[in-house]
Design an enzyme around this catalytic site. Sequence first.
Site, PDB file in Angstrom:
ATOM      1  N   LYS A  14       0.832  -1.216   0.000  1.00 37.90           N
ATOM      2  CA  LYS A  14       0.000   0.000   0.000  1.00 37.90           C
ATOM      3  C   LYS A  14       0.863   1.261   0.000  1.00 37.90           C
ATOM      4  O   LYS A  14       0.638   2.165  -0.805  1.00 37.90           O
ATOM      5  CB  LYS A  14      -0.913  -0.037   1.228  1.00 37.90           C
ATOM      6  CG  LYS A  14      -2.091   0.883   1.166  1.00 37.90           C
ATOM      7  CD  LYS A  14      -3.150   0.534   2.188  1.00 37.90           C
ATOM      8  CE  LYS A  14      -2.705   0.465   3.597  1.00 37.90           C
ATOM      9  NZ  LYS A  14      -1.999  -0.583   4.177  1.00 37.90           N
TER      10      LYS A  14
ATOM     11  N   THR B  27       4.008   1.482  -0.865  1.00 36.57           N
ATOM     12  CA  THR B  27       4.763   1.462  -2.123  1.00 36.57           C
ATOM     13  C   THR B  27       3.911   2.031  -3.257  1.00 36.57           C
ATOM     14  O   THR B  27       4.381   2.821  -4.079  1.00 36.57           O
ATOM     15  CB  THR B  27       5.186   0.006  -2.444  1.00 36.57           C
ATOM     16  OG1 THR B  27       5.786  -0.553  -1.276  1.00 36.57           O
ATOM     17  CG2 THR B  27       6.173  -0.056  -3.576  1.00 36.57           C
TER      18      THR B  27
ATOM     19  N   ARG C  27       2.068   8.113   6.900  1.00 36.08           N
ATOM     20  CA  ARG C  27       2.322   8.140   8.345  1.00 36.08           C
ATOM     21  C   ARG C  27       3.787   7.845   8.649  1.00 36.08           C
ATOM     22  O   ARG C  27       4.496   7.282   7.828  1.00 36.08           O
ATOM     23  CB  ARG C  27       1.438   7.091   9.032  1.00 36.08           C
ATOM     24  CG  ARG C  27      -0.046   7.423   8.981  1.00 36.08           C
ATOM     25  CD  ARG C  27      -0.893   6.235   9.386  1.00 36.08           C
ATOM     26  NE  ARG C  27      -0.681   5.111   8.480  1.00 36.08           N
ATOM     27  CZ  ARG C  27      -0.955   3.849   8.771  1.00 36.08           C
ATOM     28  NH1 ARG C  27      -1.446   3.535   9.954  1.00 36.08           N
ATOM     29  NH2 ARG C  27      -0.739   2.899   7.901  1.00 36.08           N
TER      30      ARG C  27
ATOM     31  N   LYS D 266       7.067  -6.299  11.101  1.00 31.09           N
ATOM     32  CA  LYS D 266       6.655  -5.736   9.827  1.00 31.09           C
ATOM     33  C   LYS D 266       7.811  -5.169   9.026  1.00 31.09           C
ATOM     34  O   LYS D 266       7.748  -5.041   7.818  1.00 31.09           O
ATOM     35  CB  LYS D 266       5.636  -4.626  10.157  1.00 31.09           C
ATOM     36  CG  LYS D 266       4.866  -4.085   8.970  1.00 31.09           C
ATOM     37  CD  LYS D 266       3.667  -3.286   9.496  1.00 31.09           C
ATOM     38  CE  LYS D 266       2.974  -2.539   8.391  1.00 31.09           C
ATOM     39  NZ  LYS D 266       3.492  -1.251   8.096  1.00 31.09           N
TER      40      LYS D 266
ATOM     41  N   ALA E 194      -3.918   1.448  12.179  1.00 26.22           N
ATOM     42  CA  ALA E 194      -5.312   1.397  11.724  1.00 26.22           C
ATOM     43  C   ALA E 194      -6.086   0.271  12.374  1.00 26.22           C
ATOM     44  O   ALA E 194      -7.315   0.280  12.334  1.00 26.22           O
ATOM     45  CB  ALA E 194      -5.358   1.250  10.213  1.00 26.22           C
TER      46      ALA E 194
ATOM     47  N   PHE F 116      -3.794  -0.591   6.672  1.00 24.76           N
ATOM     48  CA  PHE F 116      -4.394  -1.926   6.561  1.00 24.76           C
ATOM     49  C   PHE F 116      -5.483  -1.988   5.488  1.00 24.76           C
ATOM     50  O   PHE F 116      -5.428  -1.243   4.505  1.00 24.76           O
ATOM     51  CB  PHE F 116      -4.879  -2.427   7.924  1.00 24.76           C
ATOM     52  CG  PHE F 116      -3.755  -2.686   8.884  1.00 24.76           C
ATOM     53  CD1 PHE F 116      -2.646  -3.444   8.504  1.00 24.76           C
ATOM     54  CD2 PHE F 116      -3.764  -2.168  10.172  1.00 24.76           C
ATOM     55  CE1 PHE F 116      -1.584  -3.685   9.380  1.00 24.76           C
ATOM     56  CE2 PHE F 116      -2.705  -2.396  11.053  1.00 24.76           C
ATOM     57  CZ  PHE F 116      -1.624  -3.161  10.656  1.00 24.76           C
TER      58      PHE F 116
ATOM     59  N   PHE G 182       4.105  -8.441  -8.988  1.00 27.00           N
ATOM     60  CA  PHE G 182       5.256  -9.232  -8.526  1.00 27.00           C
ATOM     61  C   PHE G 182       5.780 -10.019  -9.730  1.00 27.00           C
ATOM     62  O   PHE G 182       5.006 -10.411 -10.610  1.00 27.00           O
ATOM     63  CB  PHE G 182       4.849 -10.209  -7.418  1.00 27.00           C
ATOM     64  CG  PHE G 182       4.788  -9.581  -6.045  1.00 27.00           C
ATOM     65  CD1 PHE G 182       5.728  -9.890  -5.074  1.00 27.00           C
ATOM     66  CD2 PHE G 182       3.776  -8.681  -5.719  1.00 27.00           C
ATOM     67  CE1 PHE G 182       5.675  -9.305  -3.808  1.00 27.00           C
ATOM     68  CE2 PHE G 182       3.712  -8.096  -4.463  1.00 27.00           C
ATOM     69  CZ  PHE G 182       4.665  -8.419  -3.502  1.00 27.00           C
TER      70      PHE G 182
ATOM     71  N   TRP H 162       7.333  -0.865  -8.183  1.00 31.10           N
ATOM     72  CA  TRP H 162       8.373  -1.443  -7.331  1.00 31.10           C
ATOM     73  C   TRP H 162       9.650  -1.635  -8.150  1.00 31.10           C
ATOM     74  O   TRP H 162      10.742  -1.315  -7.705  1.00 31.10           O
ATOM     75  CB  TRP H 162       7.895  -2.775  -6.752  1.00 31.10           C
ATOM     76  CG  TRP H 162       8.855  -3.374  -5.771  1.00 31.10           C
ATOM     77  CD1 TRP H 162       8.936  -3.117  -4.423  1.00 31.10           C
ATOM     78  CD2 TRP H 162       9.904  -4.314  -6.045  1.00 31.10           C
ATOM     79  NE1 TRP H 162       9.968  -3.834  -3.854  1.00 31.10           N
ATOM     80  CE2 TRP H 162      10.571  -4.576  -4.826  1.00 31.10           C
ATOM     81  CE3 TRP H 162      10.340  -4.953  -7.204  1.00 31.10           C
ATOM     82  CZ2 TRP H 162      11.647  -5.444  -4.734  1.00 31.10           C
ATOM     83  CZ3 TRP H 162      11.427  -5.828  -7.120  1.00 31.10           C
ATOM     84  CH2 TRP H 162      12.063  -6.067  -5.893  1.00 31.10           C
TER      85      TRP H 162
END
Length: 558
Positions: A73, A75, A96, A107, A275, A303, A383, A411
């Site tokens: 998210k 990214t 954030r 994480k 969140a 999230f 991916f 990415w």
Amino acid sequence: MSHKSDIEIAREAAKRPIQEIGAKLGIGADDLLPYGHDKAKVSQPFIDGLADRPDGKLILVTAINPTPAGEGKTTTTVGLGDGLNRIGKKAAICIREASLGPCFGMKGGAAGGGYAQVVPMEEMNLHFTGDFHAITSAHNLLSAMIDNHIYWGNALGIDQRRVVWRRVMDMNDRALRDIVTSLGGVPNGFPRQTGFDITVASEVMAILCLASDLADLERRLGDIIVAYTRDKAPITCRDIGADGAMAVLLKDAIQPNLVQTLENNPAFVHGGPFANIAHGCNSVMATRTALKLADYVVTEAGFGADLGAEKFMDIKCRKAGISPDAVVIVATVRAMKMNGGVAKGDLGAENVAAVQAGCANLGRHIENVKSFGVPVVVAINHFAGDTEAEIAAVTDYVAGQGSEAVLCKHWAEGSAGTEALAERVVALAEGEGSAFSPLYPDEMGLLEKIETIATRIYRADGIVADAKVIKQLEEWEAAGFGHLPVCMAKTQYSFTTDPTARGAPTGFSIPVREVRLSAGAGFVVAICGEIMTMPGLPSAPAAETIRLNEAGDVEGLF
């Protein structure tokens, strides 16, 4: 395709001095308060001078329920901000700050990944500009002053059994969840049971993120209810006399932080409520400031959309008087497979049927977000192992939901990989327009608000709450807090309170274990199922592999 780690890519970034990044948004060097060469706070007088400017377009990035396969998210938020700048829009991103808890826990960092990152990555994931430390200090100053007031004669008549203000620290430490303080006799005060939450769950964090300016911050701090007397009259932070000193500790922390993406585009990184246990959005001050300075502002809610996006719409937008012009829901083929029942170790094999089965989770999020009256686009975060057939399965499914999915390769490719998404977002934001409205009106009862979120967003049959929870909500309504929105504390992994229930479950209820009143932040927290406001570390914490190498650089943060 690069196989460098995120931290290697970040370290090789050609960063520009932060004054140059500010200049892109028309912020003069004198209006920036630099923290080193690559990060700065934006001054309050400059922000005050923006009030009469029109707002740019606000784009919210949210996601499906997270899985161990990863969604990306942040990214995607960074990639879309870079992509909008690439197609000629003046865009900024608002995300954030990272908490040390998950950074050293499970994480990893929170600055994006690959070629869609915000830098300086190491500082952002560690102490950054000290905002979280200031929040921790302000929160615990109040804790100390409450116990001190009781020690010196308790003139306010606080019932020690009804002190509701806990302590906080920015670390996952399960040993501190439920503790007894003040042991050791008379000099140390009166023993009582209390506990620690993680700093991001602090009401002070929520207040910092929802306050419109310093005066509003101080007023909200004063409104915090910290305890009750024996006849259940509330005692506030203002009664304790801590609000002024707390505001002093937070005077710099409330100023938004400006940094940059790998492509030298402006990024505001400010505030950090989780969140799952808090409201999961960056600060109102950062978002509002960005909207005055940029034509497009891309912001992220934490999230899945059942948590972050719902709170963004029902808490942040309601309180700040803003609304999104378009919403991006991030999904991955890998996550669809996991939602379709594939184990993490088997994600490499093509499995179109599992992708199709897992799309039910995405479909529910699309429906939910559309119910707020805002246009939606799905970003498929690419991916390397995704096959054409699997991507087509997601794209076809989303088209069947009356929305569009766009494949994104930020990415690996940076902004070149999000041009198509940027074009789609612009078309939505400047097209039919948003008819935003929150899920429930202010005047709805608190219990009914909780039920509305449970039934309409989670698709539960209803909620299960003890008589004492219901009585507590009724007492708060009688005391004049019934108009507040609710902030649901629930697992991020599922629509239900069972983290293992993936997909789009039905036939369940939401147990509400406890409710907490955040009178300063302006919401009621409903704690559902087993969710913890102080997480624990996993059996092998990330901290075990984080170290300085011989060159003095940080390793293991990603």
